[in-house]
Design an enzyme around this catalytic site. Sequence first.
Site, PDB file in Angstrom:
ATOM      1  CE1 TYR A 173      24.811  13.986  -5.052  1.00 19.85           C
ATOM      2  CE2 TYR A 173      25.732  12.014  -6.057  1.00 19.85           C
ATOM      3  CZ  TYR A 173      25.877  13.132  -5.260  1.00 19.85           C
ATOM      4  OH  TYR A 173      27.086  13.400  -4.671  1.00 19.85           O
ATOM      5  CB  SER A 199      29.220  12.837  -7.700  1.00 24.07           C
ATOM      6  OG  SER A 199      28.957  11.457  -7.520  1.00 24.07           O
TER       7      SER A 199
END
Length: 350
Positions: free
Chosen positions: A167, A142
């Site tokens: 995350y 990501s």
Amino acid sequence: MKILVTGTAGFIGSHLAKRLLERGDEVVGLDNINDYYDLRVKYGRLERAGIESSSIEYGKLLSSATESNYRFVKLNLEDREALHALFEQEKFDKVCNLAAQAGVRYSLTNPYAYIDSNIVGFINILEGCRHFGVKHLAYASSSSVYGLNESMPFSTSDNVDHPISLYAASKKSNELMAHTYSHLYKIPTTGLRFFTVYGPWGRPDMALFLFTKAILEDRAIDVFNHGEMLRDFTYVDDIVEGVVRVIDNPPMGDPNWSGKHPNPGSSKAPYKIYNIGNNSPVRLMDFITEIEKNLGKVAKKNMLPLQMGDVPATYADVSDLVENLHYKPNTSIEEGIARFVKWYREFFRV
């Protein structure tokens, strides 16, 4: 090739499975179909590929009604024994791991979901690849791993040791774990840092979906950082094209890599990291204006400060992608938003 694609009830995974099937690959899709967001969208994606929602049972491989080369199984990545059995039975050529607990803001209140899916689940994927001869593991990282990095555009050669959400930390961990397996067991692994993906069948927790829904329902939208956020919005078809090229080109390892001046994005081991982004950041307010134009309606706006865990800007350096795979995403937000709004109106009949 026989390819395992995890996260095929998800946004990118459903598009990727469709693309691989169209070119003749055999695909086994996997997803746990959790209730993180609207299940109608998840089941809709599966049904688009011929997977009947009423026939889905945990752990049971289900054949598509419309795609002869597609089977699907509902499974948790953290279910070690079931995942091991799947790898043993199917003998995959390649694996693309897109399944993960998604979302930056959700990680503030549900941290354990990220450890279970993104850490425990990922080690189970790595072990499956190690023990059953998988020739290449591509996996979703990501853009959030860049964290406090303020050097623009973000480059895979940048240090990414300062994530600002769990995350992001879990995705950085995946990259470290993958490198270890590439080094120890010579498994080719490629991490893909996606930059703000959008398009038809998109995630209901993402800005485009939230804004479109709220504007149509005459509700105010939350505009963080007073609209001064910059995002490298990347259309889903561009993402999928990049992923397919990566799957087809496993890394060989860089013989010129030096431990004295280590490049974090590559290695002597068969390991590589790519950014996949549009390389053209857009102001959030301009993005909203384009949505308003397509809906023919002006949004009511709640102007808010930057939210904890969010970064003010993302901007992808995709020079490695261009140089090695001869590809660069190029769909404009005008074209991409128009396609999304068309899909949204048809799917929800509004």
